[in-house]
Design an enzyme around this catalytic site. Sequence first.
Site, PDB file in Angstrom:
ATOM      1  N   ASP A   1      -0.209  -7.500   1.186  1.00  0.00           N
ATOM      2  CA  ASP A   1       0.289  -6.143   1.419  1.00  0.00           C
ATOM      3  C   ASP A   1       1.810  -6.117   1.507  1.00  0.00           C
ATOM      4  O   ASP A   1       2.394  -5.421   2.341  1.00  0.00           O
ATOM      5  CB  ASP A   1      -0.324  -5.529   2.673  1.00  0.00           C
TER       6      ASP A   1
ATOM      7  N   SER B   1       4.881   2.327   8.163  1.00  0.00           N
ATOM      8  CA  SER B   1       4.504   1.169   7.356  1.00  0.00           C
ATOM      9  C   SER B   1       5.666   0.748   6.471  1.00  0.00           C
ATOM     10  O   SER B   1       6.270   1.573   5.776  1.00  0.00           O
ATOM     11  CB  SER B   1       3.295   1.502   6.470  1.00  0.00           C
TER      12      SER B   1
ATOM     13  N   LEU C   1     -13.488 -23.032   4.394  1.00  0.00           N
ATOM     14  CA  LEU C   1     -13.125 -23.506   5.735  1.00  0.00           C
ATOM     15  C   LEU C   1     -13.693 -22.599   6.816  1.00  0.00           C
ATOM     16  O   LEU C   1     -13.983 -21.429   6.575  1.00  0.00           O
ATOM     17  CB  LEU C   1     -11.597 -23.548   5.873  1.00  0.00           C
TER      18      LEU C   1
ATOM     19  N   HIS D   1       0.819  -1.219   0.000  1.00  0.00           N
ATOM     20  CA  HIS D   1       0.000   0.000   0.000  1.00  0.00           C
ATOM     21  C   HIS D   1       0.849   1.264   0.000  1.00  0.00           C
ATOM     22  O   HIS D   1       0.363   2.338  -0.371  1.00  0.00           O
ATOM     23  CB  HIS D   1      -0.981   0.001   1.189  1.00  0.00           C
TER      24      HIS D   1
END
Length: 368
Positions: free
Chosen positions: A146, A220, A279, A116
Amino acid sequence: MKFAHYSLLITIFCLTPATAQSFADELQPTKEYLVRTAQVFSEIIEKSKPAVVYIQVSKKPRGNQSPQELLSPELEKFFGQDKNTNNDNPFFNQATYSYGSGFIFNPDGYIITNSHVIKDATRITVTLTDKRRFSATTVGTDPKTDIGLIKINASQLPTIPLGNSDLLKSGHWVLAIGSPYEYIQTVTAGIVSATGRNSLGISDYENFIQTDAAISLGNSGGPLINIEGEVIGMNTAFLTQTGGYMGIGFAIPINMVRKVTEQLIDQGKVTRAWLGVALKDDSVDVPDLQDITSYQAAKIVGIKKDSPAEYADLRKGDLIITIDGAPIAGAADLRNRVSLTPPYSEVTIEYIRNQLKIVQTIKLGVLR
């Protein structure tokens, strides 16, 4: 209550110099430990910071983005990003800029960061701690985890060794390093609060490390480092209701990062294996069953037609408990492990059906 208070006073006033000295003696090893811990932290920071970089990204105008390319308000808040943009603003269709962190893991210029951070980039500029600046190219991105990989044209760069995130346990010390501003780095310390966090809505494949080490805007893509000086995670997001840090940060485990970046280097994209099942989390409740290494399970609730699962005769209600001999920690864990397995490879799974344990080898497909 009066007697308790009186007893406390007696205890306090009865402390003698000898008693005080014994307390000091008991605390001395603790003090030495703390001093040594501080020294270790300083050494790790000094060795790691040169490999942490500041990334500035010029992006195409937000006005040209489709609604699908914009983060939802919930995710904008989760990532701590400012969502106060307006299509009526005359500057809305101008180029926008974002920034983040990354870390060099290869001396030839390969840098790991978040997908991102570099999404929709038209120009990427990397600044090193020695103030050198480089234009970077995108090697590849994997939005489903990401994870992004960029490269600068340089060699003999400082690097940080990659560790083994599978060895992490709650309570382990960690350091979060980021470069949220040009020429400015931040370092925070904390512990691992939990591992295997999923269903957070950050990415499609989630297996986050949760930490209380403060993660701020612009961090980040920076490394989460263990007490050995090894990267064990990539800082990705923090939970916020106000825009500030609330003590809950998330990092992608480095083992997942390593497998994804290996594919990005080799082929510029990530190709995932496919089992073809839906699942949900469940547990094994068969008291008489022998040789069960884990009671956590992934229950099959659906099977895709013409999938490896169908060809292997897996059925709804089967409880998968291991893959290649390793216990699973639920549905998300199994999904992550299958996705990071090379397509068309064979895996051995253990599952429970009708209170019996079955071991079976299955050839995986490729996720389209």
